[in-house]
Each structure stands twice: as structure tokens, then as C-alpha cells.
Design a protein around this motif. Sequence first.
Motif, PDB file in Angstrom:
ATOM      1  N   LEU B 348       0.862  -1.092   0.143  1.00  0.00           N
ATOM      2  CA  LEU B 348      -0.278   0.172  -0.198  1.00  0.00           C
ATOM      3  C   LEU B 348       1.036   1.010   0.089  1.00  0.00           C
ATOM      4  O   LEU B 348       1.715   1.342   0.755  1.00  0.00           O
ATOM      5  CB  LEU B 348      -0.766   0.085   1.403  1.00  0.00           C
ATOM      6  N   HIS B 349       0.654   2.736  -0.737  1.00  0.00           N
ATOM      7  CA  HIS B 349       0.963   3.629  -0.562  1.00  0.00           C
ATOM      8  C   HIS B 349       1.766   4.062   0.911  1.00  0.00           C
ATOM      9  O   HIS B 349      -0.231   3.893   1.258  1.00  0.00           O
ATOM     10  CB  HIS B 349       0.383   4.702  -1.547  1.00  0.00           C
ATOM     11  N   LEU B 350       2.203   4.780   0.962  1.00  0.00           N
ATOM     12  CA  LEU B 350       2.041   4.392   2.051  1.00  0.00           C
ATOM     13  C   LEU B 350       1.754   3.802   3.601  1.00  0.00           C
ATOM     14  O   LEU B 350       1.258   4.380   4.971  1.00  0.00           O
ATOM     15  CB  LEU B 350       1.794   6.448   2.962  1.00  0.00           C
ATOM     16  N   HIS B 351       1.587   2.496   3.204  1.00  0.00           N
ATOM     17  CA  HIS B 351       0.938   1.996   4.601  1.00  0.00           C
ATOM     18  C   HIS B 351      -0.695   2.125   3.854  1.00  0.00           C
ATOM     19  O   HIS B 351      -0.968   1.261   5.185  1.00  0.00           O
ATOM     20  CB  HIS B 351       1.961   1.149   5.489  1.00  0.00           C
ATOM     21  N   ARG B 407       7.469   9.141  -5.349  1.00  0.00           N
ATOM     22  CA  ARG B 407       7.561   9.509  -4.161  1.00  0.00           C
ATOM     23  C   ARG B 407       8.358   8.243  -3.412  1.00  0.00           C
ATOM     24  O   ARG B 407       7.760   6.889  -3.734  1.00  0.00           O
ATOM     25  CB  ARG B 407       6.371   9.955  -2.761  1.00  0.00           C
ATOM     26  N   PRO B 408       9.544   8.511  -3.155  1.00  0.00           N
ATOM     27  CA  PRO B 408      10.265   6.972  -3.495  1.00  0.00           C
ATOM     28  C   PRO B 408       9.472   5.866  -2.035  1.00  0.00           C
ATOM     29  O   PRO B 408       9.558   6.928  -1.018  1.00  0.00           O
ATOM     30  CB  PRO B 408      12.036   7.892  -3.719  1.00  0.00           C
ATOM     31  N   LEU B 409       9.487   5.235  -2.222  1.00  0.00           N
ATOM     32  CA  LEU B 409       8.931   4.237  -1.227  1.00  0.00           C
ATOM     33  C   LEU B 409      10.682   4.146   0.155  1.00  0.00           C
ATOM     34  O   LEU B 409      10.331   4.347   1.559  1.00  0.00           O
ATOM     35  CB  LEU B 409       9.503   2.535  -1.343  1.00  0.00           C
ATOM     36  N   GLU B 410      11.930   4.611  -0.169  1.00  0.00           N
ATOM     37  CA  GLU B 410      12.769   4.714   1.076  1.00  0.00           C
ATOM     38  C   GLU B 410      12.765   5.702   2.211  1.00  0.00           C
ATOM     39  O   GLU B 410      12.930   5.807   3.014  1.00  0.00           O
ATOM     40  CB  GLU B 410      14.215   4.587   0.695  1.00  0.00           C
ATOM     41  N   SER B 411      11.423   7.128   1.482  1.00  0.00           N
ATOM     42  CA  SER B 411      11.985   8.465   1.909  1.00  0.00           C
ATOM     43  C   SER B 411      10.549   7.654   2.906  1.00  0.00           C
ATOM     44  O   SER B 411      10.979   8.773   4.408  1.00  0.00           O
ATOM     45  CB  SER B 411      10.945   9.119   0.786  1.00  0.00           C
ATOM     46  N   TRP B 412       9.776   6.415   3.118  1.00  0.00           N
ATOM     47  CA  TRP B 412       8.848   6.681   4.095  1.00  0.00           C
ATOM     48  C   TRP B 412       8.914   5.263   4.850  1.00  0.00           C
ATOM     49  O   TRP B 412       8.382   4.988   6.143  1.00  0.00           O
ATOM     50  CB  TRP B 412       7.469   7.087   3.833  1.00  0.00           C
ATOM     51  N   ARG B 416      16.122  -1.205   5.479  1.00  0.00           N
ATOM     52  CA  ARG B 416      16.937  -1.302   6.192  1.00  0.00           C
ATOM     53  C   ARG B 416      16.762  -2.234   7.088  1.00  0.00           C
ATOM     54  O   ARG B 416      16.853  -1.776   7.822  1.00  0.00           O
ATOM     55  CB  ARG B 416      18.703  -0.761   5.310  1.00  0.00           C
ATOM     56  N   VAL B 417      16.062  -3.177   7.459  1.00  0.00           N
ATOM     57  CA  VAL B 417      16.049  -4.023   8.202  1.00  0.00           C
ATOM     58  C   VAL B 417      15.729  -5.333   8.029  1.00  0.00           C
ATOM     59  O   VAL B 417      15.559  -6.110   7.081  1.00  0.00           O
ATOM     60  CB  VAL B 417      14.676  -3.778   8.262  1.00  0.00           C
ATOM     61  N   VAL B 430       9.433   9.472  12.421  1.00  0.00           N
ATOM     62  CA  VAL B 430       9.906  11.625  11.796  1.00  0.00           C
ATOM     63  C   VAL B 430       9.785  11.261   9.878  1.00  0.00           C
ATOM     64  O   VAL B 430       8.969  11.847   9.531  1.00  0.00           O
ATOM     65  CB  VAL B 430      10.750  11.570  12.262  1.00  0.00           C
ATOM     66  N   ALA B 431      10.628  10.340   9.640  1.00  0.00           N
ATOM     67  CA  ALA B 431      10.231   9.803   8.400  1.00  0.00           C
ATOM     68  C   ALA B 431       8.847   9.849   7.123  1.00  0.00           C
ATOM     69  O   ALA B 431       8.433  10.847   6.441  1.00  0.00           O
ATOM     70  CB  ALA B 431      11.530   8.901   8.112  1.00  0.00           C
TER      71      ALA B 431
END
Lengths: 263, 447
Positions: B348-351, B407-412, B416-417, B430-431
Amino acid sequence: MSTGFAGPELVRFADWTDPVPPAAREVVSRLPDDDRENPPLLFVPGLGHGAWAFAEHWLGHAAGRGFPAYAVSPRPGGDLRARVHDVVQVAASLPRRTVLLGHGVGALVVARALGRYPARAAVLVAPVLDGWAALGSAVRANPSGTLPALFGGRLRLSARQLFAGAAPEGVLDRLGAGSRPRPELLTRAALPRPVGAPPVLVAGSPDDRVVRRPALDRAAARYGGAPLLFPGMGHDLMLETGWTEPIDAILDWLAKELPAPGL
Amino acid sequence: MHDTPDPGDRGDAVCVVGAGASGLAAIKNLRELGFAVDCYERETSVGGAWNWRHDRSPVYAGTHLISSRPLTEFPDFPMPDTWPDYPHHRQVLDYLERYAKHFRLGDDIWFGMEVSSVEPAGDGRWDVTIRSTGGESSRVQRYAAVVVANGHNWSPLTPSIPGEFTGEVMHAGAYKDPARLRGRKVLVVGGGNTGCDIAVEAAQQATRVWHSTRRGYWYAPKYLFGRPADQVNDRLLRWRVPLRLRQWLYRRVLRLTTGDLTRYGLPEPDHRPYESHPVVNSQLPYYLGHGRIEPVPDVARYDGAGVVLTDGSRIEPDLVITATGYRPRFDFLAPELLEADEDGRPDLHLHAFARRHPTLAVIGLLQPDAGLFPLAHWQSVAVARWLRLRATDPARAAAVQQKESARPLESWSRRRVVPSQRHWFEVDHVAYLRAVEGLLSEMEGVR
């Protein structure tokens, strides 16, 4: 689309890293005899005033008209942020969405609280939203009481500044107890856009010697309206001899804006 | 209310699934933008996971928040400032009940009603089938939009451990009362927050406690320098300290405060700090140091009265508690609506926003490194604005959608988990909030 309001504040580092510490809050209330499902009113006093200024007449009158009425005193030594925090804390502790009503600098506190709490409605009475204009007026009306406060001294409010005629008995002794204007009153940071889009009323007097007519007009225009005016009265509308007229007009406005009780 | 010919057609109303924290925020924020809302809740009261009376609630008697109060409360309805830094779960429920009452959310909630299916009805509208919980009767209502807030911590994820065990096995979701542990030999499986909490409770009650973890984790204390640790961490974020430096600081601070946990037999973490969901527990190292908790590796198999571990050793607990988490479930939605993969992981976009269904959104499907409520609040504000914009200005809505898709996925989303189901919805608060802020500013003026 730009109305001079700051956008929503999602990232709140100040609150997250350095929360306002709790403090004992003085809250005075007058409650109606029966619950008519009206929203509670929370009055916020300005500089030099405390909850007593509303307890004198307005709280009881509002309760008589069926509104649970509360007033919260500023915490001693609290800055603007702490005052906003206290207002939102009290509002959230009440059982229903609350109407916020601020007087003087208390109206600035309310204007800031509106960005933090979806008030049912808000009333800004003789609002000091522009600290510099209010300072100019205060220096003109009461130079000897105002100027020392700018240099760390005590603020002394005068009857001439706050009332159209003579000050009511005993009021002057209670004014300004220990209050010092805080420097943040003079910042021109944008006010937050009220969350939940509440109706906002600006009320005041064209003869107010602290908040003058142009400041009232500017404040009202900011919230998309015209000020409700009570000519012949001074700054302290709630303590003037004609105190019934403004509170009745405010409650009439509320009744009109909130057709379904409590919703 | 709505001028529609069919009583089952609710016109412009929005359906909200679930009246937990996320659902309550959704009702309030949709209503603030003028939407009529019908919320369906299978239980008979609000609070979702935080309501210990609910049979699907994962809370146990000793559950406290692991994020501190200012980072957990709704941004427009603070918790009382006299409450402790880490309130108890009953206080959280009390808070949610007061929130619902303050904003009169109960008027829009249908209790004891379960959503059994949500199907597209064309033109962005949805047919929602609702049935009374446990009952036979069902009805279909048509809505302009559906906001799913059914939670993701209620369907237990149980490890498939081969072999037979003659003792008792329970999932952490069924664990409520530390009295269950008294005088027994207990094996707790899982190194997450729940696993650590239960291991600590077992250390206080049981005769012997083993704590099995698959890997080493970074166990953060609840307090640092006399402040809640999340508030200290946010200071670093406020100063925009880069991730690498924060990771270095994290290691330093942990070494200086908690110290070296491998000394007690715990494995070294196989990942850097901030690459797994934060595990916050000050008491675990204490009980490790007192020998009350014995760390053991992963479970290999059951063996009659015993449990064989991956290092070949064998222990004989009376009770095994698997604190192995929960999985998200959307039984009432076809997987393709949420673009879920074969493991059931929605995309989902922005989950939150279904990528191909602009009138379908999910609230609260996040694993933040802070409290969830503020994020659920702002998600639902964004969803409400989006639905309003789409209804009033389709051209502008299309432009916003175009911009959001870039909007790039890694921005929100934290990329790296540790690659496990636990971290499907991991976000940095915050992100994430900055991304939602960006979306809200694109929709400025919508009301």
C-alpha cells in the motif's frame, strides 16, 4: 488558499523531547443545574488576570444560560507554550468538545491552542494577537506601568488602560499579581490553522485602549469575519459594569453556531 | 439523512472497519471533514487490542506502553500530563474511551457487528456485508469508501515446531496473568517486546526460566540519562544526526549503560542498531545478570517431555509460551485489492492507500519506532482529505495521485531491516510523518 495560517505540525520535537512538565492548575467552574448537553466553555484570561476575572460575572451567567463554564489561571512563571499546554489539557479533560474563549493575551493562547485541539468553537475577546501593536497601545495608555516591564520589571496595569470609566471596586488590587510579559508575546510567528475548522468569533470594543479597532479588524479578518463590537466599553469587557451585554451576545452567537446541542 | 432510493445505499458515507485506536481516529477525522461514517465493531466496546476484555486482545496484566506518553498520545487529544511516562494498558483503554466520548464517536459505531466481505461495486463504491457477531443475520450496505482499521496484532503467528510435546504450549496472545507462571518451569520463545516482558514476569514468578531467541537483538533500556529513552533518541533526530552516527552513538550508549549482553550468553546482534524493531526492556538484563533468565538458542523440535534446541541441548519446561507475534489478516478483502503477495503482505502507498482503489485505505498498519496513535491520526487526516478532494476536485486529485506515485519508497518505509515478517511495516516515525506532511501540503485548502 493561503490565509496566513501555519500548516499542521506533524513533527513535534519540542513536545517529544522536552514535554511541558505537569503543574497544579487552578480551574474555577460554575455548572448549570441541569445538563442540557451544551458544550463546556473554557475561559482563558490574559496578562495580569486569573480565573477570578471570569468567576466575577461571566462564569455564573453562562451557567445560568445552561453552559458548563470553566476558567483556568495561567501557571506561575509559565511561558506561552506552557499556557497553551494547560488550556489543551483542561479542554481534553472535559467530557465534551469544548468551546475556548480567550481574553487579551489569553486569546493568543487560545489561537495557538486551536492548532492543537479541535475546539467546538472559539471566541477571541479583545485579542492580543499582535504583541507589538498591543505594546504600542499600552505604552501610550500607561507608560509608567508598561515600560519597566520591558526591562525585567513588574507590569502595572492601570484602570485607565483597562476600563472605560472607573475600575470596579477591588479589581485593581488583584490585577497583575506577579505577572511579567514574556518575550514570546512579541514574536510574529504565524498562528496555526485551527484544527477541525471551528467557528471563530472576534469580539471587542472600539474604545479599548489596549487592543484598538484596527487590531480587532485584522484579527477578525484572519478568521474570516468582522468583529462583534461593544462601543463605550474598555479592554476588560468581563469586569466592566456593562458585562452582561458582551457575554449575552457571545452566548447568542454560540447558540446560533451550534444548532444541535453538543454535536 | 441520505436521499437515496435504496435503504442499503449509504450514499457518500464512509465505512470504517473496527473501533480500536485507529478506527476511532478514522471516525473522528472523517467526521471533521463532514463525512457521514458507519463504523462496525465486532466487540461490544471500543479500544480494540487495548481492551483487555476483548477475546482477541493481546494485552497481559503487566502490559505497559513501551513508547513514552508524549510520543504515544493523539496529537489533538493529549493524555493527562499527570500520568506516568509509560502508562499501563488500563490507562490506555481509559484514554481511548474518553477520546470516543469526548468526540461522541459512539454515535457512529455499530457494536457487535462484523464485516464479512467488502467488494467493489463499480465507480469506486463498495458493497460491505455486515453480520452480527456469532449470529446468522447479515445485510449489505453500499459505501462511497472503506477505511480498514482492523488491527494487526490479534491473529497469533505460531511457529511450526516438529515433534510432540507433553507439556503445555500457549501463544503469548493467550497469556494474561503471571499467576499462570508461578512455580513452573517456563520456556519463553521470542525476543520481541512481548517475549522479553513475559520472560521478566516469569523470572519473578517461575522456578526456572529459559528465553529462546533466534538472533541477538539490541535491547534498549526504557530510561537514558533520567529521561524516557525514546525522548532522548528523538533529540538526535531533532538535531538531524545522520543514521551512521546515531548507530555509533547507540552502540556506545548501550555499552556504557546496559553493557555487554553476550557476557550472559546472548548472541551478538547480526544487524546494526535501527535495523530491527526496537525492543525496550530495562529489566531483562537485570534478570539475566541474576541468573533468573537463562538465554537459549532457537527451538529445533519437541521431544516428549522435553524441548530440543538448535545447539543440541535438551530442556524440560512445564510450559512453553510462544511470543512469536501476530500476522495481519484481512479475511473480508480479496488479496488483490490490497495487492497482497502470496505471504499475505499488502503493498500500500504509505502502508495506507490501496494503489489501484482510491476509495480504499488501511489505518494503523504500521510498526513505528514510537507510539502508533499519532501516525494513525495523521494517516486518517490524509485519507479524509484525499476522499474529500477526490469527490470535489477530481482533476486536482489526479495530480496529487501522480505526484504521490513518484514519492520514493525509501523516504517513508524503512528498507534496511532484518528480513522477517516482523518488519513488514517498519517505519521511522519522523520520516513517515514528514511524508504524510508532504501529502497533506499537496492537498492544502481541502476541507
